[in-house]
Design an enzyme around this catalytic site. Structure first.
Site, short mmCIF file in Angstrom:
data_model
loop_
_atom_site.label_atom_id
_atom_site.label_comp_id
_atom_site.label_asym_id
_atom_site.label_seq_id
_atom_site.Cartn_x
_atom_site.Cartn_y
_atom_site.Cartn_z
CB VAL A 44 -49.53 13.73 -6.47
CG1 VAL A 44 -48.77 12.42 -6.68
CG2 VAL A 44 -49.27 14.68 -7.62
CB CYS A 45 -51.16 12.37 -1.59
SG CYS A 45 -49.45 12.91 -1.41
CB THR A 46 -56.15 12.74 -3.84
OG1 THR A 46 -56.13 13.71 -2.79
CG2 THR A 46 -57.57 12.26 -4.06
CG LEU A 49 -53.78 7.47 0.39
CD1 LEU A 49 -52.63 8.41 0.03
CD2 LEU A 49 -54.46 7.96 1.65
#
Length: 237
Positions: A44-46, A49
């Site tokens: 999810v963070c990928t 960002l």
């Protein structure tokens, strides 16, 4: 003690993907958005960002600097950036804080004091509370806080909308109604008397109730809305 809106944003010195910074000096006279992640190399963070890499110019239009944080060292961050570019097509140009000693996460009440002093051996599940957005003003006071679960990707157009509202209401004695976006009408705050309102808004207002007075957006109405369609079309994820 938990941080609240209106508190002074804790200052710190830390390594980032763009060198060592002092946070308050880095903010300078700008606004800032600090957004945190529980771990590098998480799916999810990928996506977040990479998407924010494409949306960052919208924050720049609003004189708002962007900085990320993840509970891992700089070397891991830099390797992660390659994945982010490959998966999302977004090149990250904003700094990412290396919070490998958990200092910033604790300062900002994202992890409890007893979490230790090293990211080594910790998983994203251990750090799941490190999923927060802080909007910070030039006065270094916290203007807004958003907290997300690990399973829900953030909506950065909502963050931009919130930033627009915070900047507008910091400058003028107005509030923004439900679903407001840049350029739409606003509300004169109830603490402003009609006499003061006549001086502040000489063109007048529309009274909906005794406590709701509507006026066109003052000031930065020429600031364009974020170009959602263009950014969506360039997003391969």
């Amino acid at each position: 003690m938990a941080l609240r809106i209106g508190d002074r944003a804790p200052d710190f010195t830390a390594d980032t993907t763009q060198g060592r910074i002092n946070f308050h000096q880095w903010i300078g006279d700008s606004w800032a958005m600090l957004f945190s992640h529980p771990k590098d190399f998480t799916p999810v963070c990928t996506t977040e960002l990479g998407y924010l890499a494409k949306t960052e110019p919208e924050f720049a239009k609003r004189d708002c600097k962007v900085i990320g944080l993840s509970v891992d060292p700089v070397g891991d961050h830099k390797r992660w950036l390659d994945d982010i570019a490959r998966v999302t097509g977004g090149t990250v140009n904003y700094p990412i804080i290396a919070d490998h000693d958990l200092n910033v996460a604790k300062l900002y009440d994202m992890l409890p004091a007893e979490s230790g002093d090293s990211a080594e051996g910790r998983t994203a599940a251990n750090n799941q509370t490190v999923r927060t957005v802080f909007l910070i003003g030039p006065d270094k006071l916290i203007k807004a806080i958003l907290i997300y679960p690990m399973s829900s990707g953030r909506n950065f157009f909502e963050v931009l909308r919130l930033l627009d509202s915070c900047q507008l209401t910091a400058e003028y004695k107005v509030a923004t109604p439900v679903n407001w976006s840049q350029g739409e009408g606003v509300i004169i705050v109830p603490s402003v008397s009609d006499e003061e309102a006549r001086a502040l808004f000489p063109a007048g207002w529309k009274s909906v109730t005794s406590y709701m007075r509507l006026v066109p957006q003052p000031g930065r109405a020429d600031l364009p809305k974020a170009d959602i369609d263009v950014i969506h079309k360039s997003e391969p994820v």
